[in-house]
Design a protein around this motif. Structure first.
Motif, PDB file in Angstrom:
ATOM      1  N   ALA A   1       0.835  -1.205   0.000  1.00 56.53           N
ATOM      2  CA  ALA A   1       0.000   0.000   0.000  1.00 56.53           C
ATOM      3  C   ALA A   1       0.874   1.261   0.000  1.00 56.53           C
ATOM      4  CB  ALA A   1      -0.936  -0.008   1.204  1.00 56.53           C
ATOM      5  N   SER A   2       1.937   1.246   0.813  1.00 58.86           N
ATOM      6  CA  SER A   2       2.861   2.389   0.857  1.00 58.86           C
ATOM      7  C   SER A   2       3.496   2.620  -0.505  1.00 58.86           C
ATOM      8  CB  SER A   2       3.973   2.133   1.888  1.00 58.86           C
ATOM      9  OG  SER A   2       3.447   1.935   3.170  1.00 58.86           O
ATOM     10  N   LEU A   3       3.971   1.540  -1.103  1.00 62.42           N
ATOM     11  CA  LEU A   3       4.611   1.622  -2.422  1.00 62.42           C
ATOM     12  C   LEU A   3       3.639   2.107  -3.486  1.00 62.42           C
ATOM     13  CD1 LEU A   3       6.843  -1.533  -3.052  1.00 62.42           C
ATOM     14  CD2 LEU A   3       7.396   0.834  -3.587  1.00 62.42           C
ATOM     15  N   THR A   4       2.414   1.596  -3.426  1.00 63.40           N
ATOM     16  CA  THR A   4       1.395   1.972  -4.407  1.00 63.40           C
ATOM     17  C   THR A   4       1.120   3.462  -4.341  1.00 63.40           C
ATOM     18  OG1 THR A   4       0.390  -0.233  -4.276  1.00 63.40           O
ATOM     19  CG2 THR A   4      -0.986   1.538  -5.149  1.00 63.40           C
ATOM     20  N   GLN A   5       0.993   4.007  -3.133  1.00 66.35           N
ATOM     21  CA  GLN A   5       0.730   5.441  -2.984  1.00 66.35           C
ATOM     22  C   GLN A   5       1.918   6.272  -3.477  1.00 66.35           C
ATOM     23  OE1 GLN A   5      -0.617   6.159   1.057  1.00 66.35           O
ATOM     24  NE2 GLN A   5      -2.679   5.548   0.505  1.00 66.35           N
ATOM     25  N   ALA A   6       3.136   5.812  -3.163  1.00 70.44           N
ATOM     26  CA  ALA A   6       4.327   6.539  -3.614  1.00 70.44           C
ATOM     27  C   ALA A   6       4.439   6.514  -5.140  1.00 70.44           C
ATOM     28  CB  ALA A   6       5.579   5.947  -2.979  1.00 70.44           C
ATOM     29  N   LEU A   7       4.169   5.353  -5.736  1.00 66.77           N
ATOM     30  CA  LEU A   7       4.254   5.246  -7.202  1.00 66.77           C
ATOM     31  C   LEU A   7       3.151   6.044  -7.883  1.00 66.77           C
ATOM     32  CD1 LEU A   7       5.270   1.496  -7.634  1.00 66.77           C
ATOM     33  CD2 LEU A   7       6.662   3.507  -8.165  1.00 66.77           C
TER      34      LEU A   7
ATOM     35  N   THR B   1       0.432   2.785   9.939  1.00 67.38           N
ATOM     36  CA  THR B   1       1.167   3.896   9.349  1.00 67.38           C
ATOM     37  C   THR B   1       1.718   3.463   8.004  1.00 67.38           C
ATOM     38  OG1 THR B   1       1.821   4.635  11.548  1.00 67.38           O
ATOM     39  CG2 THR B   1       3.067   5.521   9.707  1.00 67.38           C
ATOM     40  N   ILE B   2       1.048   3.920   6.928  1.00 68.26           N
ATOM     41  CA  ILE B   2       1.567   3.580   5.601  1.00 68.26           C
ATOM     42  C   ILE B   2       2.181   4.805   4.940  1.00 68.26           C
ATOM     43  CG2 ILE B   2       0.034   1.617   5.272  1.00 68.26           C
ATOM     44  CD1 ILE B   2      -1.617   3.392   3.376  1.00 68.26           C
ATOM     45  N   ILE B   3       1.918   5.982   5.506  1.00 66.34           N
ATOM     46  CA  ILE B   3       2.578   7.189   4.988  1.00 66.34           C
ATOM     47  C   ILE B   3       3.119   7.997   6.151  1.00 66.34           C
ATOM     48  CG2 ILE B   3       1.236   7.313   2.863  1.00 66.34           C
ATOM     49  CD1 ILE B   3      -0.348   9.585   4.176  1.00 66.34           C
TER      50      ILE B   3
END
Length: 287
Positions: free
Chosen positions: A130-136, A285-287
């Motif tokens: 989820a963290s990676l998806t939001q960053a990408l 905490t994903i962001i």
């Protein structure tokens, strides 16, 4: 450098026009070493702010003709501002070296954690995805394709928050690209086949990482490079009976590892997928 210094002030030194030099930093322990240089823990003298100082040897850059690539990497990473993207605060150089002033990720490489534990729980894997998806999604909005997402290029901060690092193969472009780049086990079929590619290569990599987080190895790994190429082109995907992985996780992976890049699951659909919703709560905490 004393251990108490590892709790830095909340704000990095703010002076984009400042002409930095090595005299502005106290250099601490080495954090890592790569083909073109080393990374050190450092403290900016005036503010006491802790950073990672990446030291790159000009001789190596000249030898491998990487001037353009390094300049592009620095320009792209400096422009990005997202909680899950490692910050590049600035840079300076002397006669022999180039110094990049980077955000310090206390937890180190996700690769190390993965090798230590063997595999991740579904909850932890989902939080990272989820963290990676939001960053990408943020990068893609800025027309940046990373093109080399892998555990070695993902760092963890002192709170365990994931940070995308190393934009060496990234590109900022609205049009399709043709350069084959990245790391073999994580390459999308269109790259392996030397076809034009776009943002969807990063979506493919999310499928590879999700599989690796849950099974401990990338899905198309083989003893010989040619066999890995063949498995990627065929999308020779199988799910071992052990460890026990949920049907929802397998469904997400299967919708990302699709040969036709236009049919891969979008980043928005990843966040709406039942596996992500089930494992990532509002308290995580994903962001």
């Amino acid at each position: 450098m004393a251990s108490k210094s590892l709790k830095p002030p909340k704000q990095p030194p703010k002076n984009p026009k400042k002409q930095w030099s090595l005299n502005d930093f106290e250099i601490g322990k080495p954090l890592g070493k790569g083909k073109f240089g080393r990374v050190y823990l450092a403290r900016e003298v005036k503010s006491g702010f802790i950073v990672a100082l990446k030291v790159i040897f000009k001789e190596q850059i000249e030898k491998y003709r990487l001037h353009h690539q390094l300049k592009r990497e620095m320009e792209i990473q400096t422009s990005l501002r997202h909680p899950n993207v490692l910050r590049l605060y600035g840079w300076f150089h002397d006669e022999e070296r180039i110094y990049l002033i980077l955000e310090y990720a206390h937890g180190g490489e996700l690769y190390r954690e993965l090798r230590k534990t063997g595999r991740l729980s579904e909850k932890q894997a989902a939080i990272y995805i989820a963290s990676l998806t939001q960053a990408l999604a943020y990068c893609h909005e800025k027309h940046v394709i990373h093109r080399d997402i892998k555990p070695e290029n993902l760092l963890l901060d002192h709170e365990g928050r994931l940070k995308i690092a190393d934009f060496g193969w990234s590109v900022q472009s609205r049009s399709k690209r043709h350069t084959m780049c990245g790391t073999l086990d994580y390459l999308a079929p269109e790259m392996v086949e030397n076809k034009a590619h776009d943002y969807a290569v990063d979506n493919w990599t999310l499928g590879i990482l999700c599989y690796e987080f849950l099974y401990g190895v990338p899905p198309f790994e083989a003893e010989r490079q040619t066999d890995t190429f063949r498995r990627i082109m065929k999308v020779d995907l199988s799910f071992p009976s052990t460890p026990d992985v949920s049907a929802e996780a397998k469904d997400l992976i299967s919708q990302l590892l699709v040969k036709d890049s236009s049919k891969r699951l979008s980043l928005q659909k990843i966040m709406e997928h039942p596996w992500v919703i089930k494992n990532v709560t509002s308290h995580d905490t994903i962001i």
